[in-house]
Design a protein around this motif. Structure first.
Motif, PDB file in Angstrom:
ATOM      1  N   SER A  18      -7.231  -3.944  -6.640  1.00 38.30           N
ATOM      2  CA  SER A  18      -6.819  -4.557  -5.375  1.00 38.30           C
ATOM      3  C   SER A  18      -6.787  -3.526  -4.254  1.00 38.30           C
ATOM      4  CB  SER A  18      -5.443  -5.205  -5.534  1.00 38.30           C
ATOM      5  OG  SER A  18      -5.127  -5.991  -4.418  1.00 38.30           O
ATOM      6  N   LEU A  19      -6.513  -2.275  -4.603  1.00 43.52           N
ATOM      7  CA  LEU A  19      -6.510  -1.190  -3.617  1.00 43.52           C
ATOM      8  C   LEU A  19      -7.900  -1.009  -3.012  1.00 43.52           C
ATOM      9  CD1 LEU A  19      -4.880   1.189  -2.340  1.00 43.52           C
ATOM     10  CD2 LEU A  19      -5.676   2.582  -4.268  1.00 43.52           C
ATOM     11  N   ASN A  41      -3.570  -7.234   0.351  1.00 42.20           N
ATOM     12  CA  ASN A  41      -3.997  -6.232  -0.619  1.00 42.20           C
ATOM     13  C   ASN A  41      -3.407  -4.892  -0.205  1.00 42.20           C
ATOM     14  OD1 ASN A  41      -6.682  -8.120  -0.240  1.00 42.20           O
ATOM     15  ND2 ASN A  41      -6.293  -7.623  -2.390  1.00 42.20           N
ATOM     16  N   PRO A  42      -3.137  -4.005  -1.141  1.00 41.61           N
ATOM     17  CA  PRO A  42      -3.298  -4.203  -2.581  1.00 41.61           C
ATOM     18  C   PRO A  42      -2.219  -5.067  -3.214  1.00 41.61           C
ATOM     19  CG  PRO A  42      -2.383  -2.045  -2.122  1.00 41.61           C
ATOM     20  CD  PRO A  42      -2.702  -2.645  -0.791  1.00 41.61           C
ATOM     21  N   ALA A  61      -8.325  -3.563  -0.429  1.00 40.45           N
ATOM     22  CA  ALA A  61      -7.539  -3.208   0.757  1.00 40.45           C
ATOM     23  C   ALA A  61      -8.276  -2.180   1.605  1.00 40.45           C
ATOM     24  CB  ALA A  61      -6.172  -2.667   0.334  1.00 40.45           C
ATOM     25  N   TYR A 103       0.859  -1.202   0.000  1.00 35.52           N
ATOM     26  CA  TYR A 103       0.000   0.000   0.000  1.00 35.52           C
ATOM     27  C   TYR A 103       0.887   1.240   0.000  1.00 35.52           C
ATOM     28  CZ  TYR A 103      -4.465   2.391   0.854  1.00 35.52           C
ATOM     29  OH  TYR A 103      -5.595   3.152   0.735  1.00 35.52           O
ATOM     30  N   TYR A 111      -3.702  -3.065  -9.834  1.00 34.24           N
ATOM     31  CA  TYR A 111      -3.378  -2.498  -8.530  1.00 34.24           C
ATOM     32  C   TYR A 111      -4.541  -1.668  -7.992  1.00 34.24           C
ATOM     33  CZ  TYR A 111      -0.820   0.003  -4.867  1.00 34.24           C
ATOM     34  OH  TYR A 111      -0.425   0.520  -3.651  1.00 34.24           O
TER      35      TYR A 111
END
Length: 495
Positions: free
Chosen positions: A363-364, A339-340, A367, A186, A360
């Motif tokens: 996936s963020l 995550n991410p 997160a 992150y 990304y």
């Protein structure tokens, strides 16, 4: 009489007709065993793993070959007698190489191995003894390849772990529950808004601000991977990648992180219960002894053949259960979520720079969802908690794959993409210490927190340099390099 029986058994076992199947079996498993250890040593450096792999790669083939040899003496199977050992040898050899390459089992790959073994048996059964000789030559090469890996492990120095002061005996004047949450990869909000990221994520940043978190712009990791960062983090010292040992699998990193380290000693000396919750058993693949009081994985349930990565396990429910059961502190929670994460490791599987950035971003979002739920759960139960959200490294966005990071670069956006890491802290009563301006890199996080909790500024005299390091393979002489100096400026100095 007993000695004669023993001698009779051994002579039977090593008779000419029985010895060749045993030699064939050893030839099939020896090189794959050495290959697997050479490429995965730090994942499997335990006596339990050694016993398991000797049994799998050597003893199991011996047993199968020996039985197959005896079965082939039955009239019905005699026509296959010339093919049985070549087929078994080819099958086990490539089956074990498949395990060594992929660290796992697949029915599809096993079927392919079966087909390949059948084809090679048909083509080369008359040259089988030459094949065995070649396999033993490969094994000799494997020994020479593995030997430096073992020597490096045996010569590994733990001097870097020695503290320059008495911080491990620090006495806390205040003992809030501590929640250390680590979202893998992150990037810091300051980097996310610019450079190769240019991602709009104000919703989560605002959520943290509204819940009295203090954000630390331009915070970064000292290393470019999870294990090097966390071993340095929990020892509060630089290891400099063990002077070039490896980029991702720093020697004994898992043992340092989950078994014994300076931070765990300080916490236990101050009466803290310790909890480790992780979505993946990545820290536990070599089955290290657990130094935490509680963990959502047991080492017994972790396969001997694994990378420690797979389908993530939920950490929120067990986390809530622990909060309910152990409501009386002081407690320390280390919660790892994956995550991410970062962009793909291998360029061969890359979606390209733009495609990896999009992955990304997706996936963020996941997160942020997990971090929001964890944070709300904590603050509902424990409004005066010390909560630290800190990533292990950046997301490598702007590259095609993590492999690009092994090549020298002086582009600040690319360098910061490796190291930029979120740090947001919920200080009890909203009162950050006056020296929190020293929070610049991960190596010093817990030394600063220890100074804060013990109300002893003397520990700040031994802060580590806020420098970031990486291992370079291409574009310069291979080795460990300083990539960012103490002020966050891009440099390139061989360590």
């Amino acid at each position: 009489m007993q000695a004669k029986k023993k001698q009779g058994f051994l002579s039977f076992f090593f008779e000419k007709d029985n010895l060749f199947p045993i030699i064939s079996a050893i030839a099939a498993g020896l090189y794959p065993l050495l290959f697997y250890y050479t490429n995965n040593y730090k994942l499997i450096n335990s006596w339990g793993h050694f016993g398991y792999f000797i049994s799998l790669f050597i003893l199991l083939p011996i047993l199968v070959f020996f039985i197959a040899n005896k079965v082939s003496e039955i009239t019905f199977f005699r026509r296959l007698r010339s093919f049985k050992l070549p087929f078994l040898n080819f099958f086990f050899f490539f089956f074990f190489l498949n395990i060594a390459l992929y660290a796992g089992f697949s029915w599809l790959r096993t079927f392919m191995v079966f087909v390949i073994a059948s084809l090679l048996t048909f083509l080369f059964w008359k040259h089988f003894k030459k094949i065995i000789a070649f396999q033993f030559i490969l094994a000799v090469i494997g020994i020479f390849t593995l030997t430096p890996v073992i020597i490096k492990q045996l010569n590994y120095s733990k001097e870097w772990m020695i503290q320059p002061d008495g911080i491990e005996t620090a006495v806390f004047k205040k003992k809030p529950n501590i929640y250390f949450i680590q979202p893998d990869g992150y990037v810091n909000f300051s980097e996310m808004k610019k450079g190769n990221y240019n991602i709009e994520n104000t919703a989560f940043e605002t959520f943290l601000t509204d819940n009295n978190f203090k954000n630390y712009p331009n915070f970064r990791s000292n290393y470019g991977a999870t294990l090097p960062t966390n071993s340095s983090l929990f020892m509060m010292k630089h290891h400099y990648y063990n002077n070039g040992s490896d980029f991702t699998e720093t020697i004994d990193a898992r043992t340092v992180i989950v078994s014994d380290n300076s931070v765990l000693r300080i916490l236990k000396n101050n009466g803290y219960r310790t909890f480790l919750l992780t979505e993946q058993p990545y820290f536990l693949t070599n089955k290290p002894k657990l130094g935490y009081d509680f963990c959502n994985f047991s080492t017994e349930e972790i396969s001997f053949v694994t990378t420690g990565l797979g389908n993530p396990r939920d950490v929120i429910k067990p986390f809530e259960d622990y909060l309910e059961t152990y409501s009386e502190g002081p407690n320390f929670f280390f919660v790892e979520i994956f995550n991410p994460g970062h962009i793909i490791n291998r360029e061969a599987k890359s979606k390209g720079i733009a495609g990896e950035r999009e992955h990304y971003i997706e996936s963020l979002k996941e997160a942020d969802k997990k971090l929001t739920e964890l944070t709300k759960t904590i603050l509902n139960k424990d409004p005066e908690a010390l909560i630290i959200i800190m990533a292990d490294h950046g997301g490598f966005v702007g590259m095609k794959s993590v492999e690009d990071s092994y090549t020298k670069s002086t582009d600040p956006d690319l360098v910061n993409s490796i190291f930029s890491s979120i740090l947001a802290i919920h200080w009890p009563n909203g009162e950050a210490p006056k020296f929190d301006n020293k929070l610049k890199t991960s190596v010093n996080l817990f030394r600063i927190l220890t100074s804060y909790l013990s109300e002893n500024d003397l520990y700040l005299a031994n802060l580590q340099p806020d420098e970031s390091y990486i291992i370079i393979y291409y574009g310069a002489t291979q080795g460990t390099y300083q990539y960012l100096d103490g002020e966050g400026n891009v440099v390139f100095k061989k360590h």
